[in-house]
Write an enzyme that holds these catalytic residues in place. Structure first.
Site, short mmCIF file in Angstrom:
data_model
loop_
_atom_site.label_atom_id
_atom_site.label_comp_id
_atom_site.label_asym_id
_atom_site.label_seq_id
_atom_site.Cartn_x
_atom_site.Cartn_y
_atom_site.Cartn_z
N ASP A 109 1.06 -4.78 8.78
CA ASP A 109 0.42 -5.69 7.60
C ASP A 109 1.51 -5.76 7.36
OD1 ASP A 109 -2.22 -4.55 7.86
OD2 ASP A 109 -3.13 -5.43 6.11
N GLU A 121 -7.31 6.06 0.66
CA GLU A 121 -6.70 5.10 1.66
C GLU A 121 -5.12 5.57 1.69
OE1 GLU A 121 -6.71 0.59 0.73
OE2 GLU A 121 -6.28 0.34 3.20
#
Ligand SMILES: *[C@@H]1O[C@H](CO)[C@@H](O)[C@H](O)[C@H]1NC(C)=O
Ligand SMILES: *[C@@H]1O[C@H](CO)[C@@H](O)[C@H](O)[C@H]1NC(C)=O
Ligand SMILES: *[C@@H]1O[C@H](CO)[C@@H](O)[C@H](O)[C@H]1NC(C)=O
Length: 826
Positions: free
Chosen positions: A562, A796
């Site tokens: 990202d 995560e």
């Protein structure tokens, strides 16, 4: 991680073509007429032809790959794959089962405490704030044991399957709820078991008295006749209150709402306290469902889903069983409940423990039983997180003015997170399969070929798979569309490499590989062509954010990383070192497969030789200033976000002004150069073994890796060096740093693995590699285990300064690779 979990407002609208010029006026009428006829027919056929071209370009994105699908259309059917037909293939709910079929009848559990306002638990939601939930054991096929901690009590949800008949056999559930402290003993809890159809099939509840469903009989295309039984529950004082709901609704995604809006609190339950009876307590029970009124003029459609819910309300502690019996299963030796259910669960438990021991050998490596249980839970959550989805993606190519529906298809895949990302992600799946393949190569192959079968005629696979109404309901509309120019790291090659290395099972898979071969070739070509850079043998991720005003550094969602810093001004000049390394890996695996299949793999070998040529790599990606590998592009690191406040014109009401905005300012103009960011991308040639072990650069990379002022932390390797100007910087007002500092486990797995592999190769740094390997492995294991004990979850990502889990949870996708790190399986 290419998950588009943030809002992205970069517009991608192409300008309209300039309007055509009108033809010049004519005087001679016969000529005019003649010309008109001629030009008209030319125009018409040109128009028809261009229309045809437009149409064929527009449908190409949704045209599936021409080679026969790898999976036979009924390969998941109960006749061909009976043991895998039923499963916990609904990772998005706390507990539920369905079949591997397009329009499966689904079953599931909801529950709620009757203390205070009802809060219904059904789909996995972080907002529910459960202290802990997840599979303790799950073998991916036969059984699973899950523990859930919710406000003062612990629920355990167990299932076990029993093969038999022609429709995938039977299964049974056992739900237990026990108070955590004596204070919640006697607490009133409702369990709701439901069964629902998805467009086909029928359900009939059998009701005793007014509200007690004893069983549901049903029929569907794939299941034939079946019965869902609710044997008498145990515990909970002596009284159980029953309610039920039998209704229809527009689809599976509405089930939670239908149940919630059907609850009324006018029911009473006799409670016991201190041995005295007679107290009555009001509780929320299922009554009737009143669908919201449709706006006038809406055509009424046949309801899609039939739903039956059986609610029991009772006091803790309690134990309830549910028994599913398939009509075609004739020689059943008694009901799978009570003692026989316990026995079956025990049998599968000990099978799994032995198999786990044999494969991962953690005891031999000195792990204590509690750590082994942690690893077993991590694997179980990966397996228990596997879902079966069916439906169409929404996709768009530059030739489609509007998004179009991809052909409907099934996907059997693991998911990154049951709460936040309960669907398939191309870039995650390659990592998932590394672990799944150790446990069961067959399961890994199945997922892999499902993914390859999603390929279109161009060789593109949509990277995020949001299939079916349940999956769709979890994703905001603006993130649903998949753009056909966009790639995602081809991590399936990581999985393939590992599957090929398994000499025991690769033989069985050759027939799959042969069918997969044309697809793999197209897939490789698609990357090689569409993501090529300007210079030969360089690569560039397409689909970067185009808006350079709003983002501190325009994101590259397609790379999976990202907001990891790339060139500040996206342009065609860019070349991305991570993508180049993925291609090096891909070419190697393609060459290996072609050899295995006896196909000509000459051009893959050729590509591989070039892509692993360290001199060329040096020339295209080595930044001497950074002392590491780097992306190249039009770049400046002198950018910042600044608040811009609109000024009021004289006489204008300042309150009518738009709010201030964060705008990127560029303090020094960009120029073509290496991007000076040190982090995961800089190490890719090492992570993916493109670098020669004798490379003079290896020592410098290791220096960076072990440097605490750069990427080394006691919790693993951080994504971006502390010394980078974008370290922990927000990308916009609303975009917190994501791949700009935190520790990610997939990349750390690649790092640990690279350290291990290089330490076993001849080269000047062997000892250093070996000690770094031990240290990094230890750091990762210690922190993930500690965080799991503290919080109950795998996360995560992990904070690079405190080691704390952050981002979404549970995240038992690639963070579960901790099992392989424990087992030293690389
Ligand atoms: C699979 O499907 C094909 C056609 O769709 C059918 O001819 C075949 O009998 C099926 N095989 C099994 C085992 O169900
Ligand atoms: C990949 O692209 C390069 C550069 O265009 C080309 O030379 C090579 O042949 C391609 N590889 C394959 C396997 O087609
Ligand atoms: C780099 O970007 C700037 C700003 O968009 C542009 O003016 C310049 O021409 C670019 N330089 C190159 C070499 O493309």
């Amino acid at each position: 991680m290419g998950r588009e979990r943030r809002r992205h407002t970069g517009t991608d609208q192409r300008p309209l073509p300039p309007p055509r010029k009108a033809p010049p006026p004519e005087r001679d009428w016969t000529r005019v007429l003649l010309l008109a006829i001629v030009s008209c027919s030319i125009g018409l056929s040109a128009f028809a032809y261009s229309g045809y071209i437009k149409w064929s370009l527009a449908v190409r994105v949704v045209t599936l790959h021409p080679s026969p699908p790898i999976l036979a259309p009924n390969s998941s059917s109960p006749s061909l794959s009976p043991n895998m037909f039923w499963g916990s293939y609904r990772p998005q709910v706390y507990f539920g089962m369905k079949t591997r079929s397009p329009h499966s009848v689904v079953t599931g559990l909801m529950w709620m405490s009757q203390a205070g306002a009802p809060s219904l638990r059904h789909t996995c939601e972080q907002g529910d704030g459960l202290a802990r939930y997840g599979w303790l054991m799950h073998d991916g096929e036969n059984f699973g044991i899950q523990e859930i901690q919710d406000g003062g009590f612990t629920l355990s949800t167990e299932f076990v399957k029993r093969p038999g008949g022609d429709h995938g056999g039977d299964w049974s559930w056992r739900i237990r709820a026990s108070p955590e402290a004596s204070s919640s003993s006697g607490q009133l809890v409702s369990l709701m078991f439901y069964v629902a159809t998805d467009g086909q099939g029928t359900l009939t509840p059998h009701v005793e008295g007014k509200r007690h469903v004893t069983h549901v009989t049903g029929m569907s295309e794939e299941l034939g006749q079946f019965t869902l039984r609710f044997p008498k529950a145990e515990g909970g004082g002596s009284h159980i209150s029953y309610n039920y709901l039998s209704t229809s609704c527009p689809g599976l995604h509405t089930v939670t709402d239908v149940v919630r809006t059907s609850l009324r609190d006018h029911f009473t339950h006799p409670t016991e306290s201190g041995g005295t009876r007679g107290n009555k307590r009001r509780y929320f029970g299922l009554d009737t469902y009143q669908p919201p009124p449709l706006p006038p003029g809406t055509p009424t459609r046949a309801p899609h889903t039939q739903l039956v819910v059986h609610q029991l309300t009772l006091q803790l502690p309690l134990q309830v069983e549910v028994v599913f019996e398939s009509g075609s299963f004739q020689q059943r030796l008694g009901q799978l409940s009570g003692l026989s259910l316990s026995k079956e669960l025990e049998r599968h438990k000990s099978n799994m423990e032995n198999r786990f021991k044999g494969i991962f050998r953690l005891e031999e490596k000195g792990f204590i039983p509690d750590q082994v249980a942690f690893a077993q839970a991590a694997l179980s959550n990966m397996l228990g997180g596997m879902g079966y989805f069916y439906g169409s993606s929404l996709v768009q190519s530059p030739h489609n003015p509007e998004p179009v529906l991809y052909p409907a298809a099934p996907l059997y895949t693991a998911v990154p997170s049951r709460s936040f990302f309960p669907r398939g992600f191309l870039w995650d799946e390659g990592f998932h399969l590394l672990l799944i393949a150790r446990w069961s190569p067959a399961l890994a192959w199945q997922s892999l070929v499902h993914w390859l079968d999603l390929m279109n005629a161009d060789g593109w696979i949509p990277r995020e798979q949001i299939l079916g109404s349940e999956a769709r309901s979890k994703v905001p509309d603006e993130f649903v569309i998949q753009k056909s120019e966009n790639a995602n790291p081809p991590t399936l090659f990581l999985a393939l490499r590992q599957l090929l290395a398994n000499k025991e099972t690769v033989g069985d898979a050759v027939h799959l590989l042969r069918r997969a071969w044309p697809r793999l070739q197209s897939w490789y070509d698609w990357y090689n062509v569409t993501q090529a850079g300007l210079l030969p043998h360089t690569y560039r991720w397409r689909g970067r954010d185009k808006d350079t005003l709003r983002f501190l550094n325009p994101k590259t969602l397609t790379s999976g990383l990202d907001d990891y810093p790339r060139a500040s001004h996206p342009s065609e000049d860019e070349r991305h070192v991570d993508l180049r390394c993925w291609m090096a890996l891909a070419s190697q695996v393609m060459a290996d497969i072609s050899q295995l299949l006896g196909e000509d793999g000459g051009h893959y070998l050729h590509d591989n030789r070039i892509l692993t040529d360290n001199a060329l790599l040096h020339q295209q990606h080595w930044s001497e200033r950074l002392g590491a590998y780097a992306d190249y592009g039009n770049h400046t690191h002198n950018t910042a976000l600044e608040w811009v406040r609109p000024r009021a014109a004289p006489g204008q009401d300042p309150r009518s002004l738009p709010p201030p905005q964060l705008i990127r300012v560029v303090r020094k103009p960009p120029r073509l150069q290496y991007v000076g960011a040190l982090g995961y991308v800089s190490f890719f040639p090492f992570f993916l073994q493109v670098l020669n072990p004798s490379s003079p650069h290896l020592g410098r990379l290791l220096d960076h890796i072990r440097d605490s002022d750069k990427v080394w932390t006691p919790y693993g390797i951080r994504s971006l060096s502390k010394s980078s100007s974008l370290y922990l910087q927000r990308n916009t007002e609303h975009d917190a740093p994501y791949w700009r500092g935190p520790v990610w486990i997939n990349m750390n797995y690649l790092a640990v693995r690279a350290l291990y592999l290089y330490s076993h190769m001849e080269g000047p740094h062997r000892d250093r590699l070996a000690s770094l390997y031990r240290e990094l492995r230890q750091n990762l294991l210690a922190n993930l285990y500690r965080q799991y004990k503290d919080t109950g979850f795998l996360w995560e990502q992990y904070n690079d300064q405190t080691g704390k889990g952050q981002g979404c949870y549970p995240f038992t996708g690639w963070s579960s690779l901790v099992v392989l790190i424990m087992a030293e399986e690389y």
